[in-house]
Write a protein that holds these residues in place. Structure first.
Motif, mmCIF file in Angstrom:
data_model
loop_
_atom_site.group_PDB
_atom_site.id
_atom_site.type_symbol
_atom_site.label_atom_id
_atom_site.label_comp_id
_atom_site.label_asym_id
_atom_site.label_seq_id
_atom_site.Cartn_x
_atom_site.Cartn_y
_atom_site.Cartn_z
ATOM 1 N N LEU A 38 -9.624 -2.270 -12.960
ATOM 2 C CA LEU A 38 -8.989 -2.969 -11.844
ATOM 3 C C LEU A 38 -7.478 -2.789 -11.899
ATOM 4 C CD1 LEU A 38 -9.012 -4.803 -9.365
ATOM 5 C CD2 LEU A 38 -9.064 -6.768 -10.926
ATOM 6 N N SER A 39 -6.899 -2.925 -13.070
ATOM 7 C CA SER A 39 -5.454 -2.732 -13.210
ATOM 8 C C SER A 39 -5.053 -1.330 -12.773
ATOM 9 C CB SER A 39 -5.021 -2.971 -14.663
ATOM 10 O OG SER A 39 -5.247 -4.305 -15.029
ATOM 11 N N ASP A 40 -5.825 -0.337 -13.186
ATOM 12 C CA ASP A 40 -5.537 1.044 -12.800
ATOM 13 C C ASP A 40 -5.692 1.247 -11.293
ATOM 14 O OD1 ASP A 40 -5.065 1.617 -15.479
ATOM 15 O OD2 ASP A 40 -7.015 2.584 -15.788
ATOM 16 N N MET A 41 -6.736 0.670 -10.715
ATOM 17 C CA MET A 41 -6.971 0.805 -9.280
ATOM 18 C C MET A 41 -5.840 0.158 -8.481
ATOM 19 S SD MET A 41 -10.348 -0.167 -7.001
ATOM 20 C CE MET A 41 -10.088 -1.919 -6.853
ATOM 21 N N LEU A 42 -5.423 -1.030 -8.891
ATOM 22 C CA LEU A 42 -4.333 -1.704 -8.197
ATOM 23 C C LEU A 42 -3.017 -0.947 -8.402
ATOM 24 C CD1 LEU A 42 -5.261 -5.419 -8.940
ATOM 25 C CD2 LEU A 42 -5.457 -4.226 -6.754
ATOM 26 N N GLY A 43 -2.787 -0.446 -9.590
ATOM 27 C CA GLY A 43 -1.577 0.323 -9.861
ATOM 28 C C GLY A 43 -1.518 1.610 -9.057
ATOM 29 N N TYR A 44 -2.650 2.244 -8.866
ATOM 30 C CA TYR A 44 -2.721 3.501 -8.099
ATOM 31 C C TYR A 44 -2.507 3.248 -6.606
ATOM 32 C CZ TYR A 44 -4.713 7.819 -6.204
ATOM 33 O OH TYR A 44 -4.921 8.990 -5.515
ATOM 34 N N ASN A 45 -3.141 2.212 -6.079
ATOM 35 C CA ASN A 45 -3.100 1.949 -4.639
ATOM 36 C C ASN A 45 -1.945 1.058 -4.202
ATOM 37 O OD1 ASN A 45 -5.636 3.207 -3.398
ATOM 38 N ND2 ASN A 45 -6.414 2.202 -5.229
ATOM 39 N N PHE A 46 -1.505 0.169 -5.075
ATOM 40 C CA PHE A 46 -0.464 -0.805 -4.743
ATOM 41 C C PHE A 46 0.530 -0.912 -5.905
ATOM 42 C CE2 PHE A 46 -4.763 -2.121 -3.471
ATOM 43 C CZ PHE A 46 -4.675 -1.912 -2.104
ATOM 44 N N PRO A 47 1.235 0.169 -6.220
ATOM 45 C CA PRO A 47 2.064 0.187 -7.434
ATOM 46 C C PRO A 47 3.139 -0.891 -7.468
ATOM 47 C CG PRO A 47 2.492 2.121 -6.063
ATOM 48 C CD PRO A 47 1.305 1.422 -5.472
ATOM 49 N N GLY A 48 3.782 -1.162 -6.351
ATOM 50 C CA GLY A 48 4.825 -2.189 -6.333
ATOM 51 C C GLY A 48 4.272 -3.569 -6.626
ATOM 52 N N LEU A 49 3.103 -3.858 -6.097
ATOM 53 C CA LEU A 49 2.455 -5.148 -6.342
ATOM 54 C C LEU A 49 2.006 -5.245 -7.796
ATOM 55 C CD1 LEU A 49 1.369 -7.829 -5.157
ATOM 56 C CD2 LEU A 49 -0.752 -6.602 -4.637
ATOM 57 N N ALA A 50 1.380 -4.195 -8.287
ATOM 58 C CA ALA A 50 0.891 -4.202 -9.669
ATOM 59 C C ALA A 50 2.048 -4.360 -10.655
ATOM 60 C CB ALA A 50 0.111 -2.926 -9.957
ATOM 61 N N SER A 69 0.822 -1.203 0.000
ATOM 62 C CA SER A 69 0.000 0.000 0.000
ATOM 63 C C SER A 69 0.859 1.258 0.000
ATOM 64 C CB SER A 69 -0.900 -0.018 1.232
ATOM 65 O OG SER A 69 -1.678 1.139 1.269
ATOM 66 N N GLN A 70 0.459 2.240 -0.781
ATOM 67 C CA GLN A 70 1.153 3.524 -0.816
ATOM 68 C C GLN A 70 0.987 4.260 0.508
ATOM 69 O OE1 GLN A 70 3.413 3.604 -3.168
ATOM 70 N NE2 GLN A 70 2.812 5.566 -3.995
ATOM 71 N N ALA A 71 -0.196 4.224 1.047
ATOM 72 C CA ALA A 71 -0.498 4.899 2.309
ATOM 73 C C ALA A 71 -1.616 4.123 2.982
ATOM 74 C CB ALA A 71 -0.945 6.329 2.052
ATOM 75 N N TYR A 72 -1.543 4.008 4.287
ATOM 76 C CA TYR A 72 -2.600 3.283 4.979
ATOM 77 C C TYR A 72 -3.562 4.293 5.584
ATOM 78 C CZ TYR A 72 -4.954 -0.511 7.233
ATOM 79 O OH TYR A 72 -5.915 -1.411 7.616
ATOM 80 N N ASN A 92 -7.839 3.795 1.805
ATOM 81 C CA ASN A 92 -7.070 2.642 1.381
ATOM 82 C C ASN A 92 -7.511 1.385 2.127
ATOM 83 O OD1 ASN A 92 -4.236 0.986 1.590
ATOM 84 N ND2 ASN A 92 -4.525 2.025 -0.375
ATOM 85 N N ASN A 93 -7.799 1.512 3.408
ATOM 86 C CA ASN A 93 -8.286 0.384 4.195
ATOM 87 C C ASN A 93 -9.596 -0.159 3.606
ATOM 88 O OD1 ASN A 93 -8.406 -1.465 6.367
ATOM 89 N ND2 ASN A 93 -9.656 -0.054 7.544
ATOM 90 N N CYS A 94 -10.476 0.739 3.179
ATOM 91 C CA CYS A 94 -11.734 0.315 2.550
ATOM 92 C C CYS A 94 -11.466 -0.397 1.232
ATOM 93 C CB CYS A 94 -12.653 1.518 2.328
ATOM 94 S SG CYS A 94 -13.349 2.191 3.846
ATOM 95 N N ILE A 95 -10.570 0.149 0.424
ATOM 96 C CA ILE A 95 -10.226 -0.479 -0.864
ATOM 97 C C ILE A 95 -9.713 -1.895 -0.616
ATOM 98 C CG2 ILE A 95 -8.616 -0.401 -2.821
ATOM 99 C CD1 ILE A 95 -10.734 1.726 -3.155
ATOM 100 N N ILE A 96 -8.838 -2.052 0.376
ATOM 101 C CA ILE A 96 -8.297 -3.377 0.691
ATOM 102 C C ILE A 96 -9.420 -4.336 1.076
ATOM 103 C CG2 ILE A 96 -6.922 -4.656 2.400
ATOM 104 C CD1 ILE A 96 -4.935 -2.256 2.353
ATOM 105 N N SER A 97 -10.298 -3.917 1.965
ATOM 106 C CA SER A 97 -11.401 -4.790 2.414
ATOM 107 C C SER A 97 -12.324 -5.167 1.262
ATOM 108 C CB SER A 97 -12.188 -4.112 3.529
ATOM 109 O OG SER A 97 -11.385 -3.951 4.668
#
Length: 188
Positions: free
Chosen positions: A131-143, A95-98, A102-107
């Motif tokens: 989905l790819s954009d959302m994951l890239g925005y919130n979790f760039p390293g994972l994406a 996560s870029q920031a908790y 972001n917590n809601c997006i994760i859940s």
């Protein structure tokens, strides 16, 4: 189907007009609009705790009447998801920031993993690209690790397996997936 599409698009426009203009708000508007139209696999409260759900709706979509129960009738069954905490921790790790958002997006993403279709469909997004954009925005390293375009749900579960030293892992819904033989490439 056209009526469902029209209802979803009307609600999306209304939700988006209420939302603060950031990428997550747009994706959340898609998710909520689809969920309200019964076009997602998300359970009651979008898979959030009731207090989180009410805060999310009140903050991002004030004045919009969003039901608490899943219009599709889907009820949460996290008992079959033994890996729930592992998925949460994986997403938190990247996560870029908790923040509350972001917590809601994760859940919501974790709740979407309970569905039996592609993750973007289970979340109620309108395309895999969202989905790819959302994951890239919130979790760039994972994406960025998904450099071979693996299906997202499969990719998340593969990350869990690799963290445990396992290299043959099935996503929870492969046995019912129409694309079982195709783990990579477009989902549209």
């Amino acid at each position: 189907m056209p009526r469902l599409q029209d209802d979803r698009e009307r609600l999306y426009s209304r939700l988006k007009s209420q939302a603060i203009a950031t990428p997550n708000h747009e994706w959340l508007a898609c998710i909520v609009a689809s969920w309200c139209a019964g076009a997602s696999a998300l359970p009651d409260y979008l898979g959030l705790e009731p207090l989180q759900f009410n805060e999310l709706v009140g903050h991002f979509f004030p004045g919009c009447d969003v039901p608490e129960q899943a219009p599709s009738g889907i009820r949460p069954d996290f008992s079959r998801m033994l890996e729930r905490d592992d998925l949460v921790n994986l997403l938190k790790q990247y996560s870029q920031a908790y923040t509350f958002e972001n917590n809601c997006i994760i859940s919501i993403i974790v709740a979407g993993c309970l569905g039996s279709d592609h993750l973007w469909q289970d979340l109620g997004l309108w395309s895999r690209g969202q989905l790819s954009d959302m994951l890239g925005y919130n979790f760039p390293g994972l994406a960025a690790k998904n450099d071979k375009d693996m299906k997202w749900k499969k990719f998340l579960y593969k990350q869990l397996c690799e963290a445990e030293g396992l290299y043959l892992c099935r996503a929870p819904s492969c046995d019912v997936c129409a694309d079982y033989a195709k783990c990579y490439g477009p989902e549209d």
